[in-house]
Design a protein around this motif. Structure first.
Motif, PDB file in Angstrom:
ATOM      1  N   GLY A 271      -4.653   5.824   8.833  1.00  0.00           N
ATOM      2  CA  GLY A 271      -5.984   6.121   8.304  1.00  0.00           C
ATOM      3  C   GLY A 271      -6.003   6.333   6.801  1.00  0.00           C
ATOM      4  O   GLY A 271      -7.065   6.313   6.182  1.00  0.00           O
ATOM      5  N   LEU A 272      -4.814   6.545   6.213  1.00  0.00           N
ATOM      6  CA  LEU A 272      -4.764   6.806   4.767  1.00  0.00           C
ATOM      7  C   LEU A 272      -4.135   5.658   3.978  1.00  0.00           C
ATOM      8  O   LEU A 272      -4.147   5.678   2.751  1.00  0.00           O
ATOM      9  CB  LEU A 272      -3.960   8.090   4.498  1.00  0.00           C
ATOM     10  N   VAL A 273      -3.576   4.698   4.698  1.00  0.00           N
ATOM     11  CA  VAL A 273      -2.842   3.609   4.043  1.00  0.00           C
ATOM     12  C   VAL A 273      -3.117   2.296   4.773  1.00  0.00           C
ATOM     13  O   VAL A 273      -3.728   2.297   5.839  1.00  0.00           O
ATOM     14  CB  VAL A 273      -1.311   3.887   4.068  1.00  0.00           C
ATOM     15  N   ILE A 274      -2.632   1.190   4.205  1.00  0.00           N
ATOM     16  CA  ILE A 274      -2.728  -0.109   4.872  1.00  0.00           C
ATOM     17  C   ILE A 274      -1.364  -0.385   5.506  1.00  0.00           C
ATOM     18  O   ILE A 274      -0.399  -0.706   4.801  1.00  0.00           O
ATOM     19  CB  ILE A 274      -3.073  -1.218   3.857  1.00  0.00           C
ATOM     20  N   ASP A 275      -1.274  -0.192   6.811  1.00  0.00           N
ATOM     21  CA  ASP A 275       0.026  -0.352   7.465  1.00  0.00           C
ATOM     22  C   ASP A 275       0.450  -1.823   7.455  1.00  0.00           C
ATOM     23  O   ASP A 275      -0.351  -2.718   7.191  1.00  0.00           O
ATOM     24  CB  ASP A 275      -0.024   0.198   8.896  1.00  0.00           C
ATOM     25  N   LEU A 276       1.722  -2.054   7.767  1.00  0.00           N
ATOM     26  CA  LEU A 276       2.295  -3.402   7.620  1.00  0.00           C
ATOM     27  C   LEU A 276       1.601  -4.436   8.507  1.00  0.00           C
ATOM     28  O   LEU A 276       1.400  -5.583   8.100  1.00  0.00           O
ATOM     29  CB  LEU A 276       3.801  -3.350   7.911  1.00  0.00           C
TER      30      LEU A 276
ATOM     31  N   SER B 247       0.842  -1.193   0.000  1.00  0.00           N
ATOM     32  CA  SER B 247       0.000   0.000   0.000  1.00  0.00           C
ATOM     33  C   SER B 247       0.881   1.248   0.000  1.00  0.00           C
ATOM     34  O   SER B 247       1.703   1.442   0.910  1.00  0.00           O
ATOM     35  CB  SER B 247      -0.883  -0.039   1.257  1.00  0.00           C
ATOM     36  N   ALA B 248       0.699   2.088  -1.015  1.00  0.00           N
ATOM     37  CA  ALA B 248       1.512   3.305  -1.133  1.00  0.00           C
ATOM     38  C   ALA B 248       1.369   4.166   0.120  1.00  0.00           C
ATOM     39  O   ALA B 248       0.266   4.340   0.635  1.00  0.00           O
ATOM     40  CB  ALA B 248       1.086   4.097  -2.357  1.00  0.00           C
ATOM     41  N   GLY B 249       2.487   4.682   0.601  1.00  0.00           N
ATOM     42  CA  GLY B 249       2.492   5.544   1.781  1.00  0.00           C
ATOM     43  C   GLY B 249       2.630   4.791   3.085  1.00  0.00           C
ATOM     44  O   GLY B 249       2.828   5.397   4.138  1.00  0.00           O
TER      45      GLY B 249
END
Ligand SMILES: *[C@@H]1O[C@H](CO)[C@@H](O)[C@H](O)[C@H]1NC(C)=O
Ligand SMILES: *[C@@H]1O[C@H](CO)[C@@H](O)[C@H](O)[C@H]1NC(C)=O
Ligand SMILES: *[C@@H]1O[C@H](CO)[C@@H](O)[C@H](O)[C@H]1NC(C)=O
Ligand SMILES: *[C@@H]1O[C@H](CO)[C@@H](O)[C@H](O)[C@H]1NC(C)=O
Ligand SMILES: *[C@@H]1O[C@H](CO)[C@@H](O)[C@H](O)[C@H]1NC(C)=O
Ligand SMILES: *[C@@H]1O[C@H](CO)[C@@H](O)[C@H](O)[C@H]1NC(C)=O
Length: 367
Positions: free
Chosen positions: A128-133, A116-118
């Motif tokens: 909240g804006l990306v899919i963290d690891l 996921s970018a970012g």
């Protein structure tokens, strides 16, 4: 020739007699020796997951001119065409690996892409804006459960152990620092330990779910990307060394921790990819790799086209676009062109120990 797939499979069958190669799953033929590819990471590896989350144009590339060279339409990849996981899938004789969030996809036997970018290794990074690891890991756990239902336990365990887990994460967990000695402080060292600690705990999580073979990218030469060059008034071509200090520290800690995991985790195999050195060399010696321009991005605005405005959907609406991204190292101010992804893919697939240690991706797949 009703089905070229079937005849190909038959050849594989002949080549590996005694092993039944065609397990039919739907209409697809699947050789037993095939190793699936599961991908984790950020914009370097995202193939469209962020198209399906609620985020901003900063973390999406689902608009023109992204995708213009190969796919002819924007796919969500931060490039003019294919990105590294696409080439690695090709070399491993797999189909294109789809984004996990692609609607309706239920086919996981070849692997799937969670990047996921970012995103960062830390949950707080662009929260909240990306899919963290960590969330990417939880999706992988769901996939492994789904596979156990589809294939049964024994076959899934074998598939997950044979699969390669390709990981690139961390650059978004650091602020770009232009000041000298930014990596010397106690705070910087603690931060690096926390980032790498979160990355290794996700690797342990994948291992616990059955993963064994990991290809882990270190951080690139951040001081050499057009965005960073555009922030300072350096002479043309020179990298901003200060901005690479934290990535270098991260990389040395990461390499050490992978060595430790090798001793701790049963059956753990890995390839530590020196993306820092590869990116530094390609950017500074583009002609060695058949490229012309390593200093200015194909798409963007201002100095070095370093303002991240490609496509005109972010803060700045005007942007320039070159005619021929095939000659450029960078597509936008941060992300490589398909041409660069292709070069890097070949290097990491079959390069020697100056590229990937202790082994390259080809031997990881074959191990
Ligand atoms: C998406 O995010 C925007 C801004 O943060 C918010 O206004 C909107 O309600 C969100 N949409 C959904 C479907 O969550
Ligand atoms: C940065 O570190 C170098 C070597 O460690 C030292 O010589 C230099 O004085 C330091 N600069 C600053 C601004 O602290
Ligand atoms: C992971 O990151 C969190 C912050 O998001 C931190 O509190 C935690 O200590 C880190 N874990 C490891 C193992 O370093
Ligand atoms: C870069 O140069 C411009 C004018 O040439 C100046 O206004 C600006 O402050 C400089 N920026 C930095 C970061 O030195
Ligand atoms: C791009 O330009 C905008 C407007 O001048 C500015 O706010 C932004 O910080 C710039 N971004 C980069 C990466 O230079
Ligand atoms: C790896 O290959 C490069 C050329 O591609 C060569 O210059 C270098 O010496 C090799 N390194 C090792 C450790 O074999």
């Amino acid at each position: 020739m009703r089905s070229p797939k079937l005849s190909l499979c038959f050849l594989v069958f002949l080549a590996s007699y005694g092993i039944s190669c065609c397990l039919s799953l739907g209409d697809v033929c699947r050789p037993k020796e095939h190793a699936a590819l599961f991908v984790f990471g950020d914009s370097l590896f995202d193939v469209g997951n962020n198209n399906y989350i609620n985020t901003t144009a900063d973390y999406q590339a689902n608009y023109s001119p992204y995708g213009e060279t190969f796919f002819k339409y924007p796919t969500g990849r931060f490039s003019d065409g294919r990105v590294l996981p696409d080439f690695i899938a090709e070399y491993a004789k797999l189909p294109l690996i789809p984004p996990y969030l692609f609607p309706g996809n239920q086919r996981y036997v070849d692997g799937v892409n969670f990047a996921s970018a970012g995103a960062g290794a830390l949950v707080e990074t662009q929260q909240g804006l990306v899919i963290d690891l960590k969330t990417q890991l939880s999706y992988f756990r769901k996939v492994s459960k789904e596979l156990r239902q589809q294939l049964g336990n024994a076959e899934t365990t074998a598939l997950l152990a044979k699969a390669v887990y390709l990981i690139n994460i961390g650059v978004n967990d650091y602020e770009i620092s232009l000041s000298e000695n930014s990596s010397n402080s106690h705070t910087a060292k603690k931060h690096v330990e926390m980032v790498v600690g979160n990355l290794t705990s996700v690797i342990k999580g994948i291992h616990e779910a059955g993963g064994r073979k990991f290809a882990v990218f270190n951080l690139p030469a951040v001081g050499c990307v057009p965005l960073v060059k555009g922030l300072v008034n350096g002479s043309k071509g020179s990298c901003v060394e200060e901005a690479s200090a934290l990535p270098k520290l991260h990389n040395s800690v990461l390499e050490m921790e992978l060595g430790k995991l090798k001793k701790e985790l049963e059956g753990f195999k890995y390839s530590y990819v020196d993306y820092f050195s590869i990116s530094f060399d390609v950017i500074n010696n583009p002609s060695k790799y058949g490229l012309k321009e390593g200093d200015v991005a194909s798409c963007g605005s201002r100095k070095h086209r370093g303002n991240n405005s490609c496509g005109g959907r972010r803060a700045v609406k005007d942007y320039e676009l070159c005619e021929n991204p095939n000659q450029y190292v960078f597509f936008d101010s941060l992300h490589p062109t398909q041409a660069t992804h292709h070069i890097v893919s070949q290097l990491v697939w079959s390069g020697n120990q100056s590229i990937a240690t202790p082994c390259n991706l080809k031997s990881l797949f074959q191990s």
